[in-house]
Design a protein around this motif. Structure first.
Motif, PDB file in Angstrom:
ATOM      1  N   VAL A  99       0.831  -1.208   0.000  1.00  0.00           N
ATOM      2  CA  VAL A  99       0.000   0.000   0.000  1.00  0.00           C
ATOM      3  C   VAL A  99       0.866   1.259   0.000  1.00  0.00           C
ATOM      4  CG1 VAL A  99      -1.702   1.335   1.309  1.00  0.00           C
ATOM      5  CG2 VAL A  99      -1.946  -1.151   1.097  1.00  0.00           C
ATOM      6  N   ALA A 100       1.878   1.303   0.888  1.00  0.00           N
ATOM      7  CA  ALA A 100       2.718   2.495   1.003  1.00  0.00           C
ATOM      8  C   ALA A 100       3.522   2.737  -0.271  1.00  0.00           C
ATOM      9  CB  ALA A 100       3.650   2.364   2.204  1.00  0.00           C
ATOM     10  N   THR A 101       4.039   1.664  -0.872  1.00  0.00           N
ATOM     11  CA  THR A 101       4.812   1.816  -2.106  1.00  0.00           C
ATOM     12  C   THR A 101       3.923   2.307  -3.246  1.00  0.00           C
ATOM     13  OG1 THR A 101       6.355   0.062  -1.436  1.00  0.00           O
ATOM     14  CG2 THR A 101       6.285   0.639  -3.779  1.00  0.00           C
ATOM     15  N   ALA A 102       2.728   1.729  -3.360  1.00  0.00           N
ATOM     16  CA  ALA A 102       1.809   2.156  -4.414  1.00  0.00           C
ATOM     17  C   ALA A 102       1.426   3.626  -4.245  1.00  0.00           C
ATOM     18  CB  ALA A 102       0.562   1.282  -4.408  1.00  0.00           C
ATOM     19  N   LEU A 103       1.126   4.020  -3.027  1.00  0.00           N
ATOM     20  CA  LEU A 103       0.768   5.414  -2.775  1.00  0.00           C
ATOM     21  C   LEU A 103       1.936   6.356  -3.073  1.00  0.00           C
ATOM     22  CD1 LEU A 103      -1.287   5.116   0.547  1.00  0.00           C
ATOM     23  CD2 LEU A 103      -2.155   5.711  -1.727  1.00  0.00           C
ATOM     24  N   THR A 104       3.138   5.923  -2.735  1.00  0.00           N
ATOM     25  CA  THR A 104       4.309   6.765  -3.000  1.00  0.00           C
ATOM     26  C   THR A 104       4.531   6.931  -4.496  1.00  0.00           C
ATOM     27  OG1 THR A 104       5.338   5.942  -0.963  1.00  0.00           O
ATOM     28  CG2 THR A 104       6.760   7.072  -2.520  1.00  0.00           C
ATOM     29  N   LEU A 105       4.422   5.847  -5.243  1.00  0.00           N
ATOM     30  CA  LEU A 105       4.614   5.916  -6.693  1.00  0.00           C
ATOM     31  C   LEU A 105       3.571   6.804  -7.353  1.00  0.00           C
ATOM     32  CD1 LEU A 105       5.468   2.169  -7.371  1.00  0.00           C
ATOM     33  CD2 LEU A 105       7.047   4.100  -7.504  1.00  0.00           C
ATOM     34  N   SER A 156       1.472   7.989 -13.126  1.00  0.00           N
ATOM     35  CA  SER A 156       0.724   9.228 -13.315  1.00  0.00           C
ATOM     36  C   SER A 156      -0.768   8.949 -13.492  1.00  0.00           C
ATOM     37  CB  SER A 156       1.260   9.984 -14.533  1.00  0.00           C
ATOM     38  OG  SER A 156       0.568  11.189 -14.720  1.00  0.00           O
ATOM     39  N   ILE A 157      -1.545   9.358 -12.478  1.00  0.00           N
ATOM     40  CA  ILE A 157      -3.003   9.265 -12.583  1.00  0.00           C
ATOM     41  C   ILE A 157      -3.656  10.583 -12.197  1.00  0.00           C
ATOM     42  CG2 ILE A 157      -3.067   6.763 -12.187  1.00  0.00           C
ATOM     43  CD1 ILE A 157      -3.877   7.330  -9.324  1.00  0.00           C
ATOM     44  N   GLY A 158      -2.863  11.649 -12.222  1.00  0.00           N
ATOM     45  CA  GLY A 158      -3.412  12.975 -11.997  1.00  0.00           C
ATOM     46  C   GLY A 158      -3.542  13.405 -10.557  1.00  0.00           C
ATOM     47  N   ILE A 159      -2.898  12.687  -9.637  1.00  0.00           N
ATOM     48  CA  ILE A 159      -2.946  13.069  -8.223  1.00  0.00           C
ATOM     49  C   ILE A 159      -1.748  13.960  -7.913  1.00  0.00           C
ATOM     50  CG2 ILE A 159      -2.799  12.245  -5.849  1.00  0.00           C
ATOM     51  CD1 ILE A 159      -4.290   9.777  -6.660  1.00  0.00           C
ATOM     52  N   ASP A 160      -2.018  15.117  -7.336  1.00  0.00           N
ATOM     53  CA  ASP A 160      -0.971  16.070  -6.978  1.00  0.00           C
ATOM     54  C   ASP A 160      -0.953  16.239  -5.466  1.00  0.00           C
ATOM     55  OD1 ASP A 160       1.014  17.946  -7.042  1.00  0.00           O
ATOM     56  OD2 ASP A 160      -0.291  19.613  -7.637  1.00  0.00           O
ATOM     57  N   ALA A 161      -0.089  15.464  -4.789  1.00  0.00           N
ATOM     58  CA  ALA A 161      -0.028  15.501  -3.331  1.00  0.00           C
ATOM     59  C   ALA A 161       1.020  16.497  -2.876  1.00  0.00           C
ATOM     60  CB  ALA A 161       0.300  14.113  -2.784  1.00  0.00           C
ATOM     61  N   TRP A 221       4.189  13.015   0.178  1.00  0.00           N
ATOM     62  CA  TRP A 221       4.891  11.945  -0.532  1.00  0.00           C
ATOM     63  C   TRP A 221       6.298  11.695   0.009  1.00  0.00           C
ATOM     64  CZ3 TRP A 221       9.274  13.687  -2.814  1.00  0.00           C
ATOM     65  CH2 TRP A 221       9.315  14.948  -3.416  1.00  0.00           C
ATOM     66  N   SER A 222       6.924  12.707   0.592  1.00  0.00           N
ATOM     67  CA  SER A 222       8.233  12.479   1.216  1.00  0.00           C
ATOM     68  C   SER A 222       8.125  11.540   2.409  1.00  0.00           C
ATOM     69  CB  SER A 222       8.847  13.813   1.657  1.00  0.00           C
ATOM     70  OG  SER A 222       9.176  14.623   0.560  1.00  0.00           O
ATOM     71  N   THR A 223       7.081  11.718   3.209  1.00  0.00           N
ATOM     72  CA  THR A 223       6.852  10.835   4.359  1.00  0.00           C
ATOM     73  C   THR A 223       6.433   9.447   3.910  1.00  0.00           C
ATOM     74  OG1 THR A 223       6.218  12.758   5.697  1.00  0.00           O
ATOM     75  CG2 THR A 223       5.595  10.588   6.528  1.00  0.00           C
ATOM     76  N   LEU A 224       5.609   9.383   2.868  1.00  0.00           N
ATOM     77  CA  LEU A 224       5.206   8.085   2.328  1.00  0.00           C
ATOM     78  C   LEU A 224       6.413   7.296   1.821  1.00  0.00           C
ATOM     79  CD1 LEU A 224       1.903   8.925   0.405  1.00  0.00           C
ATOM     80  CD2 LEU A 224       2.148   7.338   2.332  1.00  0.00           C
ATOM     81  N   GLN A 225       7.384   7.991   1.238  1.00  0.00           N
ATOM     82  CA  GLN A 225       8.614   7.322   0.802  1.00  0.00           C
ATOM     83  C   GLN A 225       9.277   6.583   1.956  1.00  0.00           C
ATOM     84  OE1 GLN A 225      11.529   9.859  -0.937  1.00  0.00           O
ATOM     85  NE2 GLN A 225      10.430  10.131  -2.867  1.00  0.00           N
TER      86      GLN A 225
END
Length: 386
Positions: free
Chosen positions: A258-264, A271-276, A281-285
């Motif tokens: 889950v964390a890797t998918a969210l980070t990618l 690219s699916i148009g999400i701009d976090a 995304w730094s914390t998700l990494q």
């Protein structure tokens, strides 16, 4: 890099993890020519988006995992042999190879890049190192940077250990054991990820940690790598820590996916148009990298409990293979860069040929020679299972 435990006492699953941590570097570097987002030694004629996804996913955790293992085994060796012997061993097997192998493993890379540029009629782009640390900053360590970072982690860890025993001799062991229990708990990954998150939030690089590639120390990057080394060091102080991580292996595995998918997705690799926001995304990494580490550690100690000679062999060979792989990968890539073959075919062919040559040279030149004794800390016969 090898340890000297017998097959009766060693944790066999860690051999597989140790081999994977280094050999995945060959996969990662083998895919670099096929992504336009990252400048590389050779520009392949075939480019795609998916190599960046694979490269990023590997990069999130690979060196963190390696340093966890280095810290884990490092404390065991120091406890068994003493600080002076431990430092001498690491000086011989980590610092010395960095400078001895550099002329053969790193220096030819610039020549290969220039050769490729002349073949395709492009101007060679040289990195600008002026003004970044003087002579220390001008010495490019290439892919051997991890040895220099590891050496720094070892020195700092020993200094911190000395300070802890001097300043709080009665409670240092208690604090260490408490940390080991917290880190090996189900949500211990959150604690482990803090230093990594500090670095990624400062560096703000979407593809993962920016490694220091020169002799000039990089305090920001060192926070993440020293944190990983320290986690391994602390975990080795508790005989049950890895077993507890193994008990949570599937939780960490699900967390890692889950964390890797969210980070990618949030970094734009997918690219699916999400701009976090960047802090997200730094914390998700950090969470992705550390959950992958804990998942691989947990699965290995839980399921890879039987001695397998081929796994041990790969674990022993992995150090030599990583030291020398990039010259071979780049050499063969120069010859296939212009071919209009599918990326998977070209990358797989290069990986297979390079790995086969590395294993062959390890068998002939390293395994049973003084070179093997130097790199692996012992001398093995060709048929040795230990």
């Amino acid at each position: 890099m090898s340890t000297t435990e017998s097959t009766k006492t060693r944790i066999h699953g860690l051999d597989a993890v140790r081999a994977a941590a280094l050999l995945l570097g060959i996969v990662l570097h083998g895919l670099m020519p096929y992504t336009a987002q990252i400048p590389w030694l050779v520009d392949d004629s075939q480019r795609a988006e998916w190599p960046l996804v694979v490269i990023s996913a590997i990069h999130f955790f690979r060196m963190t995992l390696f340093l966890v293992l280095a810290g884990y085994f490092g404390r065991l060796v120091r406890s068994r042999r003493g600080t002076r012997s431990y430092l001498r061993d690491r000086l011989i097997r980590i610092v010395l190879p960095l400078f001895v192998f550099w002329p053969f493993a790193v220096l030819p890379l610039g020549l290969l890049a220039a050769w490729h540029a002349s073949r395709v009629g492009k101007e060679l782009v040289r990195p600008d190192v002026a003004g970044h640390g003087g002579a220390l900053g001008a010495f490019d360590l290439g892919h051997l940077w991890f040895l220099w970072v590891l050496a720094q982690c070892i020195v700092i860890a020993l200094l911190l250990r000395w300070a802890a025993t001097k300043l709080m001799p009665e409670s240092s062991a208690t604090v260490r054991n408490l940390l080991a229990r917290c880190l090996s708990a189900r949500l211990g990954v959150l604690l482990a990820a803090i230093p990594y998150a500090i670095t990624t939030n400062i560096q703000q690089e979407a593809s993962g940690l920016i490694a220091p590639t020169t002799l000039m120390p990089d305090p920001v990057a060192l926070v993440a790598y020293l944190g990983a080394f320290g986690v391994g060091w602390v975990l080795s102080s508790d005989d049950s820590a890895l077993r507890r991580i193994g008990n949570h292996a599937w939780f960490h595995s699900a967390f890692a996916v889950v964390a890797t998918a969210l980070t990618l997705v949030t970094t734009g690799a997918i690219s699916i148009g999400i701009d976090a926001p960047q802090p997200v995304w730094s914390t998700l990494q950090a969470l992705a990298g550390w959950s992958c580490c804990f998942a691989l550690l947990g699965l290995s100690v839980r399921y890879l409990t039987i001695f397998r000679p081929w796994v041990r062999y790969l674990a022993d060979a992995s150090y030599w293979m990583y030291l020398m792989h990039l010259v071979l990968l780049t050499f063969f890539e120069v010859f296939i860069a212009h071919l209009a073959w599918p990326i998977m075919v070209k990358a797989s062919l290069n990986f297979i040929v390079t790995s086969a040559l590395l294993l062959l040279t390890y068998r002939v030149l390293v395994r049973s020679t003084w070179l093997g004794s130097w790199l692996n800390g012992r001398k093995s016969s060709p048929s040795s299972k230990a």
